[in-house]
Design a protein around this motif. Structure first.
Motif, short mmCIF file in Angstrom:
data_model
loop_
_atom_site.label_atom_id
_atom_site.label_comp_id
_atom_site.label_asym_id
_atom_site.label_seq_id
_atom_site.Cartn_x
_atom_site.Cartn_y
_atom_site.Cartn_z
N LEU A 282 72.82 24.91 56.28
CA LEU A 282 73.01 25.87 57.37
C LEU A 282 72.50 27.26 56.99
CD1 LEU A 282 76.57 24.74 58.49
CD2 LEU A 282 74.52 24.70 59.93
N THR A 283 72.29 27.48 55.71
CA THR A 283 71.83 28.79 55.22
C THR A 283 70.33 28.82 54.95
OG1 THR A 283 72.45 28.09 52.98
CG2 THR A 283 74.07 29.37 54.23
N ASN A 284 69.57 27.78 55.36
CA ASN A 284 68.13 27.84 55.13
C ASN A 284 67.51 28.92 56.00
OD1 ASN A 284 66.77 26.74 57.62
ND2 ASN A 284 67.90 24.89 57.12
N ALA A 285 66.34 29.40 55.61
CA ALA A 285 65.74 30.58 56.25
C ALA A 285 65.46 30.37 57.74
CB ALA A 285 64.43 30.94 55.53
N THR A 286 65.10 29.13 58.12
CA THR A 286 64.78 28.86 59.53
C THR A 286 65.99 29.09 60.42
OG1 THR A 286 63.07 27.27 58.89
CG2 THR A 286 63.92 27.13 61.13
N LEU A 287 67.13 28.55 60.03
CA LEU A 287 68.35 28.74 60.85
C LEU A 287 68.91 30.14 60.69
CD1 LEU A 287 70.75 25.68 60.94
CD2 LEU A 287 69.47 26.74 62.78
N ALA A 288 68.87 30.69 59.48
CA ALA A 288 69.44 32.02 59.26
C ALA A 288 68.76 33.07 60.12
CB ALA A 288 69.33 32.40 57.78
N ALA A 289 67.51 32.86 60.47
CA ALA A 289 66.79 33.83 61.30
C ALA A 289 67.45 34.02 62.67
CB ALA A 289 65.34 33.38 61.49
N PHE A 290 68.29 33.06 63.08
CA PHE A 290 68.93 33.15 64.39
C PHE A 290 70.30 33.84 64.35
CE2 PHE A 290 65.73 30.00 65.10
CZ PHE A 290 65.37 30.18 66.42
N TYR A 291 70.88 34.02 63.16
CA TYR A 291 72.20 34.66 63.11
C TYR A 291 72.30 35.76 62.06
CZ TYR A 291 73.11 31.55 59.09
OH TYR A 291 73.04 30.90 57.89
N ALA A 292 71.28 35.93 61.21
CA ALA A 292 71.35 36.91 60.12
C ALA A 292 70.15 37.85 60.16
CB ALA A 292 71.44 36.21 58.77
N HIS A 293 70.22 38.91 59.38
CA HIS A 293 69.14 39.90 59.28
C HIS A 293 69.04 40.30 57.81
CE1 HIS A 293 69.63 40.30 63.67
NE2 HIS A 293 70.92 40.24 63.39
N ALA A 294 67.85 40.10 57.22
CA ALA A 294 67.75 40.35 55.78
C ALA A 294 66.31 40.66 55.39
CB ALA A 294 68.26 39.15 54.99
N SER A 295 66.17 41.48 54.36
CA SER A 295 64.86 41.80 53.81
C SER A 295 64.40 40.78 52.79
CB SER A 295 64.88 43.19 53.17
OG SER A 295 65.88 43.25 52.15
N SER A 296 65.23 39.77 52.53
CA SER A 296 64.87 38.68 51.63
C SER A 296 65.45 37.38 52.16
CB SER A 296 65.39 38.92 50.21
OG SER A 296 65.21 37.77 49.41
N THR A 297 64.65 36.31 52.13
CA THR A 297 65.12 35.02 52.61
C THR A 297 65.94 34.28 51.56
OG1 THR A 297 63.08 33.96 51.86
CG2 THR A 297 63.13 34.76 54.13
N LYS A 298 65.97 34.80 50.34
CA LYS A 298 66.58 34.07 49.23
C LYS A 298 67.98 34.58 48.90
CE LYS A 298 62.00 33.18 47.27
NZ LYS A 298 61.92 31.82 47.81
N GLN A 299 68.87 34.54 49.89
CA GLN A 299 70.25 34.95 49.65
C GLN A 299 71.20 34.07 50.48
OE1 GLN A 299 70.93 39.03 51.01
NE2 GLN A 299 68.85 39.10 51.78
N PRO A 300 71.24 32.77 50.17
CA PRO A 300 72.03 31.84 50.98
C PRO A 300 73.52 32.15 51.04
CG PRO A 300 71.29 30.81 48.93
CD PRO A 300 70.55 32.10 49.07
N GLN A 301 74.10 32.67 49.95
CA GLN A 301 75.52 32.99 49.99
C GLN A 301 75.81 34.12 50.97
OE1 GLN A 301 76.54 33.65 45.84
NE2 GLN A 301 77.20 31.52 45.60
N GLN A 302 74.90 35.09 51.03
CA GLN A 302 75.06 36.17 52.00
C GLN A 302 74.94 35.64 53.43
OE1 GLN A 302 76.00 39.38 51.57
NE2 GLN A 302 76.06 39.41 53.81
N PHE A 303 74.02 34.70 53.63
CA PHE A 303 73.87 34.10 54.96
C PHE A 303 75.14 33.33 55.35
CE2 PHE A 303 69.05 33.74 54.06
CZ PHE A 303 68.90 35.09 54.34
N ALA A 304 75.74 32.64 54.38
CA ALA A 304 76.98 31.92 54.66
C ALA A 304 78.08 32.88 55.09
CB ALA A 304 77.41 31.13 53.42
N SER A 305 78.20 34.00 54.40
CA SER A 305 79.20 35.01 54.77
C SER A 305 78.94 35.57 56.16
CB SER A 305 79.21 36.14 53.74
OG SER A 305 79.59 35.67 52.46
N THR A 306 77.67 35.84 56.45
CA THR A 306 77.31 36.38 57.77
C THR A 306 77.64 35.39 58.87
OG1 THR A 306 75.53 37.71 56.81
CG2 THR A 306 75.41 37.25 59.17
#
Length: 401
Positions: free
Chosen positions: A134-158
């Motif tokens: 659920l934290t891969n870059a493709t899905l994270a683009a729909f719910y997160a905002h980040a200057s790096s795609t390599k932060q899955p734990q941050q995406f999980a928190s978001t």
């Protein structure tokens, strides 16, 4: 006299009713109750042609073929002709080109509102589904905002803290902290039986975590015990989201087809693309006629080709391995199957008897320059057509909300 007045009143009522129906059908804007965006990582016209042959021969129809509107997508990022996964998905999610290596932020770093966030603000139920994390870059683009795609734990928190996603089903359990799940009042399920037991009114937010990282590939039967398929997750997400009277938006990410392509595994790539097609079939079946559905690719991956002249009804293993001349049916442009040059050989040349050779050796297959495709059906989807920018997918969905 009295009965004449009653007849006249009835006639007037019928006329007004007919005019009302005519007005609604022709002048009132009709919008889909459900909107589903399927993203096939690596989905191109060439891939669809190969999958048709693989599943049953050149004449085999796909569920994606039954979507009446189609287009080719220009998918460059803000800085490269070939986007990475995060930039490609951000264009679909926000309607704006972003730089490779970032997701859903401007070049100055500001957050770009995503179509999922907009749908949530407008009262639609929202969901995301993937056979990857659920934290891969493709899905994270729909719910997160980040200057790096390599932060899955941050995406999980978001994902947990933002509240913009009500139902999320997939892998990536290793990135989620139990403390945050408890604080976010999120119901968590871990297998298909638990997912089937959830009813629409039981829990406002649902998280399905079915694997530590990506889900197992389709043919890994033992590892898939009690794990939902992509089609299972699409079906349950629709059933749970559609209880919202204002409709829903569901984003579906077919990630395993990319994982297979990165490894130069042709049969797995074709099989997982066929799984995407089965999920599309389920989506159409369970969403019903009052839905808008888009299926699109994001990037081309690895330059996979099925070469030579398979017979019209060849399928399955008949287009894998070596042909009658001892040459490989499936080849790749880049990836781990690349050969090394020997004395007197051209750079990148290798033994053509090897299965699925790659022209250039890479640790994993890289993205390539090729137009992804998009197919669509349903209300408000008629603007999809011709050759268009990938950012127009956002515009079409935004118009349908």
């Amino acid at each position: 006299m009295k009965w004449r007045n009653q007849v006249l009143a009835l006639i007037c009522l019928l006329v007004f009713a007919a005019l009302g129906v005519l007005y609604f059908q022709n002048w009132v804007v009709q919008k889909p109750f459900g909107i589903i965006l399927f993203i096939g990582e690596g989905l191109t016209a060439q891939r669809m042609g190969a999958v048709r042959v693989y599943i049953g021969g050149a004449d085999s129809p796909l569920a994606m073929d039954g979507l009446e509107f189609s287009a080719r997508l220009r998918n460059h990022s803000a800085d490269f002709a070939v986007p990475d996964s995060g930039a490609a998905a951000s264009a679909l999610a926000t309607g704006t080109k972003v730089k490779n290596g970032t997701i859903s932020v401007t070049e100055a770093g500001g957050a770009l509102k995503t179509i999922l966030e907009i749908a949530h603000e407008e009262g639609r139920a929202t969901g995301i589904v993937t056979d990857g994390a659920l934290t891969n870059a493709t899905l994270a683009a729909f719910y997160a905002h980040a200057s790096s795609t390599k932060q899955p734990q941050q995406f999980a928190s978001t994902l947990i803290e933002s509240g913009a996603v009500e139902i999320a089903l997939g892998g990536g359990a290793a990135e989620f902290e139990q403390q945050k799940l408890d604080a976010g009042h999120v119901r968590v399920v871990h297998n298909l039986p638990e997912l089937e037991q959830v009813s629409g009114g039981q829990q406002p937010r649902l998280l399905g975590l079915f694997a530590p990282n990506d889900l197992p590939f389709t043919e890994e039967v033992a590892a898939r015990t009690e794990k939902p398929s992509l089609a299972d997750m699409v079906r349950r997400a629709i059933q749970l989201l559609q209880v919202n009277r204002r409709g829903y938006l569901l984003i579906v990410n077919a990630h395993l087809m990319a994982s297979a392509a990165w490894q130069n595994l042709g049969e797995r790539t074709l099989r997982e693309t066929a799984e995407l097609d089965r999920a599309v079939q389920f989506g159409r079946q369970y969403a019903g006629k009052n839905a808008g559905i888009i299926v699109c690719g994001d990037v081309a991956i690895g330059g996979m080709s099925v070469n030579g002249y398979p017979f019209r009804y060849d399928s399955g293993v008949a287009i894998l391995g070596l042909n009658s001349a001892g040459q490989p049916w499936v080849t790749w442009a880049t990836g781990p199957n690349g050969g090394k040059s020997g004395p007197g050989e051209l750079p990148g040349s290798h033994d053509l008897s090897a299965l699925e050779p790659a022209a250039i050796q890479y640790p994993s297959a890289v993205n390539s320059l090729e137009d992804p495709i998009a197919n669509a059906t349903g209300l408000r989807m008629e603007n999809l057509g011709g050759t268009m920018d990938s950012t127009q997918i956002f515009a079409i969905i935004r118009d349908a909300l």
